[in-house]
Design a protein around this motif. Structure first.
Motif, PDB file in Angstrom:
ATOM      1  N   HIS A 170     -35.358  73.240-100.459  1.00 22.44           N
ATOM      2  CA  HIS A 170     -37.551  73.726 -99.969  1.00 22.44           C
ATOM      3  C   HIS A 170     -37.117  73.527 -98.941  1.00 22.44           C
ATOM      4  CE1 HIS A 170     -41.734  72.699 -99.418  1.00 22.44           C
ATOM      5  NE2 HIS A 170     -41.670  72.906-100.968  1.00 22.44           N
ATOM      6  N   GLU A 171     -37.953  74.261 -98.898  1.00 23.12           N
ATOM      7  CA  GLU A 171     -38.261  74.902 -96.312  1.00 23.12           C
ATOM      8  C   GLU A 171     -38.653  72.824 -95.927  1.00 23.12           C
ATOM      9  OE1 GLU A 171     -42.320  76.718 -96.053  1.00 23.12           O
ATOM     10  OE2 GLU A 171     -40.566  77.571 -95.063  1.00 23.12           O
ATOM     11  N   TRP A 172     -39.473  72.317 -96.961  1.00 19.94           N
ATOM     12  CA  TRP A 172     -39.441  71.368 -96.231  1.00 19.94           C
ATOM     13  C   TRP A 172     -38.641  69.723 -96.075  1.00 19.94           C
ATOM     14  CZ3 TRP A 172     -45.428  70.509 -98.642  1.00 19.94           C
ATOM     15  CH2 TRP A 172     -45.848  71.070 -98.394  1.00 19.94           C
ATOM     16  N   PHE A 173     -37.518  70.614 -97.077  1.00 26.35           N
ATOM     17  CA  PHE A 173     -36.191  69.574 -97.657  1.00 26.35           C
ATOM     18  C   PHE A 173     -35.159  69.669 -96.548  1.00 26.35           C
ATOM     19  CE2 PHE A 173     -40.255  68.278 -99.988  1.00 26.35           C
ATOM     20  CZ  PHE A 173     -40.259  66.849-100.154  1.00 26.35           C
ATOM     21  N   PRO A 174     -34.637  70.287 -95.891  1.00 25.85           N
ATOM     22  CA  PRO A 174     -33.132  70.625 -95.673  1.00 25.85           C
ATOM     23  C   PRO A 174     -32.308  70.579 -96.172  1.00 25.85           C
ATOM     24  CG  PRO A 174     -34.467  69.682 -93.525  1.00 25.85           C
ATOM     25  CD  PRO A 174     -35.743  69.757 -94.328  1.00 25.85           C
ATOM     26  N   ASP A 175     -32.183  69.063 -96.482  1.00 33.69           N
ATOM     27  CA  ASP A 175     -31.000  68.619 -96.821  1.00 33.69           C
ATOM     28  C   ASP A 175     -30.864  69.104 -98.632  1.00 33.69           C
ATOM     29  OD1 ASP A 175     -29.580  67.322 -94.268  1.00 33.69           O
ATOM     30  OD2 ASP A 175     -31.176  65.738 -94.461  1.00 33.69           O
ATOM     31  N   ASN A 176     -31.782  69.492 -98.852  1.00 40.44           N
ATOM     32  CA  ASN A 176     -32.025  69.658-100.104  1.00 40.44           C
ATOM     33  C   ASN A 176     -31.634  70.936-100.822  1.00 40.44           C
ATOM     34  OD1 ASN A 176     -33.032  67.623-100.708  1.00 40.44           O
ATOM     35  ND2 ASN A 176     -34.247  67.582-101.799  1.00 40.44           N
ATOM     36  N   SER A 177     -30.430  71.574-100.217  1.00 38.43           N
ATOM     37  CA  SER A 177     -29.609  72.951-100.908  1.00 38.43           C
ATOM     38  C   SER A 177     -29.246  73.148-102.023  1.00 38.43           C
ATOM     39  CB  SER A 177     -28.586  73.434 -99.886  1.00 38.43           C
ATOM     40  OG  SER A 177     -27.676  72.296 -99.039  1.00 38.43           O
ATOM     41  N   MET A 178     -28.158  73.485-102.764  1.00 34.11           N
ATOM     42  CA  MET A 178     -27.776  73.991-103.321  1.00 34.11           C
ATOM     43  C   MET A 178     -26.641  72.990-103.644  1.00 34.11           C
ATOM     44  SD  MET A 178     -27.421  74.652-107.294  1.00 34.11           S
ATOM     45  CE  MET A 178     -28.552  75.673-107.515  1.00 34.11           C
ATOM     46  N   ALA A 179     -26.157  73.159-103.004  1.00 31.38           N
ATOM     47  CA  ALA A 179     -24.329  72.873-102.463  1.00 31.38           C
ATOM     48  C   ALA A 179     -24.864  71.275-101.594  1.00 31.38           C
ATOM     49  CB  ALA A 179     -23.682  73.203-100.622  1.00 31.38           C
ATOM     50  N   ASN A 180     -25.474  70.206-101.260  1.00 30.23           N
ATOM     51  CA  ASN A 180     -25.567  69.600-100.870  1.00 30.23           C
ATOM     52  C   ASN A 180     -26.259  68.429-102.413  1.00 30.23           C
ATOM     53  OD1 ASN A 180     -25.570  69.771 -97.951  1.00 30.23           O
ATOM     54  ND2 ASN A 180     -27.798  69.729 -98.105  1.00 30.23           N
ATOM     55  N   LEU A 181     -26.589  69.364-103.053  1.00 31.40           N
ATOM     56  CA  LEU A 181     -27.746  68.470-103.695  1.00 31.40           C
ATOM     57  C   LEU A 181     -26.195  68.451-105.348  1.00 31.40           C
ATOM     58  CD1 LEU A 181     -31.337  69.619-104.645  1.00 31.40           C
ATOM     59  CD2 LEU A 181     -30.236  67.479-103.576  1.00 31.40           C
ATOM     60  N   GLU A 182     -25.215  69.343-105.273  1.00 34.07           N
ATOM     61  CA  GLU A 182     -24.462  69.768-106.182  1.00 34.07           C
ATOM     62  C   GLU A 182     -23.451  68.232-105.806  1.00 34.07           C
ATOM     63  OE1 GLU A 182     -23.123  73.570-107.464  1.00 34.07           O
ATOM     64  OE2 GLU A 182     -23.491  73.565-105.675  1.00 34.07           O
ATOM     65  N   LYS A 183     -23.329  67.890-104.409  1.00 33.64           N
ATOM     66  CA  LYS A 183     -22.397  66.820-104.474  1.00 33.64           C
ATOM     67  C   LYS A 183     -23.181  65.708-104.408  1.00 33.64           C
ATOM     68  CE  LYS A 183     -20.799  69.660-100.201  1.00 33.64           C
ATOM     69  NZ  LYS A 183     -20.203  69.530 -98.431  1.00 33.64           N
ATOM     70  N   LEU A 184     -24.009  66.284-104.243  1.00 32.23           N
ATOM     71  CA  LEU A 184     -24.876  63.832-104.549  1.00 32.23           C
ATOM     72  C   LEU A 184     -24.369  64.189-106.499  1.00 32.23           C
ATOM     73  CD1 LEU A 184     -26.967  61.621-103.992  1.00 32.23           C
ATOM     74  CD2 LEU A 184     -29.240  63.499-104.443  1.00 32.23           C
ATOM     75  N   ALA A 185     -25.220  65.515-106.701  1.00 32.16           N
ATOM     76  CA  ALA A 185     -24.948  65.079-108.337  1.00 32.16           C
ATOM     77  C   ALA A 185     -23.548  64.655-109.427  1.00 32.16           C
ATOM     78  CB  ALA A 185     -25.325  66.404-109.047  1.00 32.16           C
TER      79      ALA A 185
END
Length: 221
Positions: A170-185
């Motif tokens: 989402h454009e409002w949440f620049p940290d929520n890229s697929m790569a970043n969320l995969e790392k978090l998950a």
């Protein structure tokens, strides 16, 4: 137990159809209560709340054409007798739980007594979450930290044995890229659903189904 855990509300026809299926009736024949509490944990929460209720911000949630819509503020409940508000919940078809700060929402769910009531209420009622309102039902929650809650306060109720990471790409949440969320998950011990705003997680008595007209990914531990 019936839950519809969304990232942004009822954003498309597929999610709307899933809601109607869970309700077992048309939306205009169903009653709803909206819990706004989580929004007070973020800056400008009061203004955001007005826009969510009026339908001028985000996807439809409160303004879906409910037969009736009430407001249930969790921070007020500890000072009230339960007979004033529990019957309202027992007679309501859908509980709409808005977004904001997961930790703030979870704390007041517990302090108000709602957390203890949810397992029995959800035998009949449909729980509809939006962002933090969805995450707080799972094993993972986040916080903006704009509160003075005890440090040990939980961020989620752990009722579902998975995690939800909303607002994918989402454009409002620049940290929520697929790569970043995969790392978090990958750091979590439970399955994680990475979902965009066109996706929701439908839970029916333990059966989990992804409802989507957008992008999502399941990351297993």
């Amino acid at each position: 137990m019936k839950l519809l855990l969304t990232a942004a509300g009822i954003s498309n026809a597929s999610i709307r159809n899933a809601l109607v299926e869970l309700l077992g009736k048309p939306i205009d024949e169903a009653t709803a209560l909206f819990i706004p509490t989580a929004i007070y944990g973020i800056p400008g929460g009061a203004q955001i709340l007005q826009k969510v209720i009026s339908g001028s911000l985000g996807d439809p949630f409160c303004q879906l054409g409910w037969k009736s819509l009430g407001l249930l503020e969790l921070t007020a409940l500890p000072s009230m007798k339960q007979e004033l508000w529990v019957p309202m919940l027992q007679e309501t078809d859908a509980l709409l739980v808005g977004g904001g700060d997961c930790q703030y929402l979870c704390y007041w769910m517990q302090q108000s007594g709602l957390a203890n009531l949810l397992p029995s209420l959800l035998q009949k009622m449909v729980y509809v979450g939006l962002s933090a309102g969805s995450m707080t039902m799972t094993r993972y929650g986040t916080t903006y930290g704009n509160h003075t809650l005890p440090a040990e306060s939980k961020k989620s109720l752990d009722l579902m044995d998975f995690a939800i990471h909303p607002h994918l790409d989402h454009e409002w949440f620049p940290d929520n890229s697929m790569a970043n969320l995969e790392k978090l998950a990958a750091t979590l011990p439970v399955p994680s659903y990475l979902i965009d705003d066109q996706t929701a997680i439908k839970v029916t008595d333990g059966t989990v189904e992804v409802i989507s007209e957008g992008n999502w990914k399941l990351v297993n531990p």
